[in-house]
Design a protein around this motif. Structure first.
Motif, PDB file in Angstrom:
ATOM      1  N   TYR A 141       0.826  -1.117  -0.162  1.00  0.00           N
ATOM      2  CA  TYR A 141      -0.049   0.075  -0.068  1.00  0.00           C
ATOM      3  C   TYR A 141       0.825   1.355  -0.008  1.00  0.00           C
ATOM      4  O   TYR A 141       0.175   2.344  -0.481  1.00  0.00           O
ATOM      5  CB  TYR A 141      -0.956   0.110   1.113  1.00  0.00           C
ATOM      6  N   TRP A 181      -6.587  -8.285   5.666  1.00  0.00           N
ATOM      7  CA  TRP A 181      -7.322  -7.100   6.134  1.00  0.00           C
ATOM      8  C   TRP A 181      -7.260  -6.933   7.591  1.00  0.00           C
ATOM      9  O   TRP A 181      -7.308  -8.169   8.466  1.00  0.00           O
ATOM     10  CB  TRP A 181      -8.760  -7.383   5.814  1.00  0.00           C
ATOM     11  N   GLY A 182      -6.833  -5.826   8.100  1.00  0.00           N
ATOM     12  CA  GLY A 182      -6.842  -5.429   9.330  1.00  0.00           C
ATOM     13  C   GLY A 182      -5.889  -6.217  10.288  1.00  0.00           C
ATOM     14  O   GLY A 182      -4.719  -6.387   9.592  1.00  0.00           O
ATOM     15  N   ASP A 183      -6.421  -6.701  11.364  1.00  0.00           N
ATOM     16  CA  ASP A 183      -5.519  -7.411  12.279  1.00  0.00           C
ATOM     17  C   ASP A 183      -5.744  -9.035  11.937  1.00  0.00           C
ATOM     18  O   ASP A 183      -5.132  -9.724  12.962  1.00  0.00           O
ATOM     19  CB  ASP A 183      -5.612  -6.936  13.811  1.00  0.00           C
ATOM     20  N   LEU A 221      -0.629  -4.111   8.826  1.00  0.00           N
ATOM     21  CA  LEU A 221      -0.815  -2.706   9.448  1.00  0.00           C
ATOM     22  C   LEU A 221       0.531  -2.412  10.321  1.00  0.00           C
ATOM     23  O   LEU A 221       0.302  -1.542  11.048  1.00  0.00           O
ATOM     24  CB  LEU A 221      -2.065  -2.712  10.147  1.00  0.00           C
ATOM     25  N   PRO A 276      -1.171   2.266  12.228  1.00  0.00           N
ATOM     26  CA  PRO A 276      -1.980   1.266  11.762  1.00  0.00           C
ATOM     27  C   PRO A 276      -3.445   2.020  11.026  1.00  0.00           C
ATOM     28  O   PRO A 276      -3.915   1.614  10.217  1.00  0.00           O
ATOM     29  CB  PRO A 276      -2.591   0.440  12.980  1.00  0.00           C
ATOM     30  N   TRP A 277      -3.920   3.018  11.483  1.00  0.00           N
ATOM     31  CA  TRP A 277      -5.136   3.814  11.226  1.00  0.00           C
ATOM     32  C   TRP A 277      -4.621   4.541   9.706  1.00  0.00           C
ATOM     33  O   TRP A 277      -5.681   4.376   8.704  1.00  0.00           O
ATOM     34  CB  TRP A 277      -5.393   4.813  12.097  1.00  0.00           C
ATOM     35  N   GLN A 327      -4.588   1.568   7.351  1.00  0.00           N
ATOM     36  CA  GLN A 327      -6.076   0.946   6.794  1.00  0.00           C
ATOM     37  C   GLN A 327      -6.667   2.081   5.948  1.00  0.00           C
ATOM     38  O   GLN A 327      -7.235   1.553   4.924  1.00  0.00           O
ATOM     39  CB  GLN A 327      -6.853   0.818   8.297  1.00  0.00           C
ATOM     40  N   GLN A 328      -6.427   3.451   6.398  1.00  0.00           N
ATOM     41  CA  GLN A 328      -6.865   4.294   5.203  1.00  0.00           C
ATOM     42  C   GLN A 328      -6.285   4.218   3.907  1.00  0.00           C
ATOM     43  O   GLN A 328      -6.808   4.246   2.973  1.00  0.00           O
ATOM     44  CB  GLN A 328      -6.773   5.679   5.559  1.00  0.00           C
ATOM     45  N   GLN A 330      -4.987   1.443   2.565  1.00  0.00           N
ATOM     46  CA  GLN A 330      -5.764   0.291   1.970  1.00  0.00           C
ATOM     47  C   GLN A 330      -6.905   0.413   1.430  1.00  0.00           C
ATOM     48  O   GLN A 330      -7.070   0.112   0.468  1.00  0.00           O
ATOM     49  CB  GLN A 330      -5.638  -0.791   3.110  1.00  0.00           C
ATOM     50  N   MET A 331      -7.752   1.071   1.953  1.00  0.00           N
ATOM     51  CA  MET A 331      -9.162   1.113   1.457  1.00  0.00           C
ATOM     52  C   MET A 331      -8.979   2.131   0.146  1.00  0.00           C
ATOM     53  O   MET A 331      -9.757   1.851  -0.712  1.00  0.00           O
ATOM     54  CB  MET A 331      -9.973   2.072   2.527  1.00  0.00           C
ATOM     55  N   THR A 383     -16.211  -8.423   7.675  1.00  0.00           N
ATOM     56  CA  THR A 383     -15.156  -8.035   6.761  1.00  0.00           C
ATOM     57  C   THR A 383     -15.314  -8.068   5.507  1.00  0.00           C
ATOM     58  O   THR A 383     -15.435  -7.375   4.541  1.00  0.00           O
ATOM     59  CB  THR A 383     -14.009  -8.751   7.353  1.00  0.00           C
TER      60      THR A 383
END
Length: 316
Positions: free
Chosen positions: A9, A32-34, A43, A50-51, A54-55, A57-58, A96
């Motif tokens: 990413y 995805w995620g954790d 992440l 991590p946030w 995640q952004q 990734q989306m 998810t």
């Protein structure tokens, strides 16, 4: 031949490379995620929270989806521990899959868990479910046992260069409405007796990292390859397919998977297989990419283990 590639990413040139070659790339795959998966936690990054990741990734999934590239979600950890059968875990899996499907359009799921496969097939019509290469399925019996759970199978790595075996597995899949898939550039040694142990560690690496650990395990292959007498194993005991040979597999596979999620130069991997050629040390396009300097495995027919002259690197 079309390819399935793993996302990074924060590697913008690689993402642009994927988009520029969208006509040859059927899917991108990602965790995805954790959720534990077959690689390190996506992440975790030295320069991003991590946030933020995640952004990113989306945003990347949206770009890929908008470009018409399929999305393949990984639930391919070798072990989910106490969560393996829990209701809470499957609620999380369902939320998810639902979120990604609704927002980006999910094409397929790859998993090591027959229970996750059953759950997705029972609850999400139209999402293709595949058996992970980490399940090491290499026989018709092995595919048949799980036929009610999976729409396709990633073939055991060790069979990659056995075209007679590939042909038999492919014929069975076609006769039974299944798909056969392959990982092309694994650097793992064949029949590694510590492979499952290592995959279990990777699945629990977040918990392990918090422990006062007595040992550090980085893979038996790295220890084995500390001895020069074992370097020949990188030719004799590996299963990667040279980019020059990938065309031989078109009758058997709709797409071929390339390991790029943690590769230090994923663009070189992708471009080599897109062009169908690579010049240099073939180890550099594998994952893991073994470093046995000053030795290299020169790509060619046949592959050659050679020692570089020290004078070549005298000024480096």
């Amino acid at each position: 031949m079309k390819f399935t590639v793993g996302l990074q990413y924060t590697n913008e040139p690689f993402l642009e490379n994927i988009l520029a070659n969208r006509d040859r790339i059927a899917e991108v795959y990602f965790s995805w995620g954790d959720f534990p998966n077959g690689r390190s936690n996506q992440l975790n990054h030295a320069h991003f929270t991590p946030w933020e990741l995640q952004q990113r990734q989306m945003a990347v999934l949206q770009r890929m989806s908008d470009a018409g590239i399929g999305l393949n979600l990984l639930f391919n950890a070798n072990c989910y521990g106490a969560d393996s059968q829990s209701r809470a875990f499957f609620n999380k899996v369902g939320q998810t899959v639902d979120f990604i499907t609704e927002n980006y359009g999910l094409k397929s799921v790859t998993t090591t868990s027959p229970l996750i496969a059953k759950f997705v097939k029972d609850n999400f019509e139209g999402i293709e479910v595949r058996a992970s290469v980490n399940m090491e399925i290499g026989t018709i019996q092995g595919m048949d046992y799980l036929a009610q759970y999976f729409d396709g199978y990633y073939m055991k790595r060790e069979l990659n260069r056995d075209l007679s075996a590939v042909e038999k597995l492919s014929a069975w899949c076609k006769d039974h409405g299944k798909k056969l898939h392959m990982l092309a550039n694994s650097g793992c040694l064949n029949h590694c007796s510590a492979h499952n142990f290592h995959d279990n560690l990777v699945a629990h690496e977040d918990q392990i990292a918090k422990m006062d650990n007595a040992y550090n395990f980085t893979g038996i292959c790295k220890e084995y390859l500390r001895s020069e007498e074992h370097y020949i194993s990188l030719i004799e005991d590996t299963n990667f397919i040279r980019p020059e040979d990938i065309h031989k597999y078109e009758p058997y596979f709709e797409t071929v998977k390339l390991a790029t999620r943690i590769h230090r130069n994923p663009g070189v991997v992708l471009n080599s297989y897109l062009r169908g050629r690579y010049s240099g040390n073939i180890l550099e396009i594998l994952e893991p990419a073994h470093n046995i300097y000053p030795y290299v495995v020169e790509n060619g027919e046949p592959l050659r283990l050679i020692k570089l002259e020290e004078s070549i690197y005298a000024d480096q």
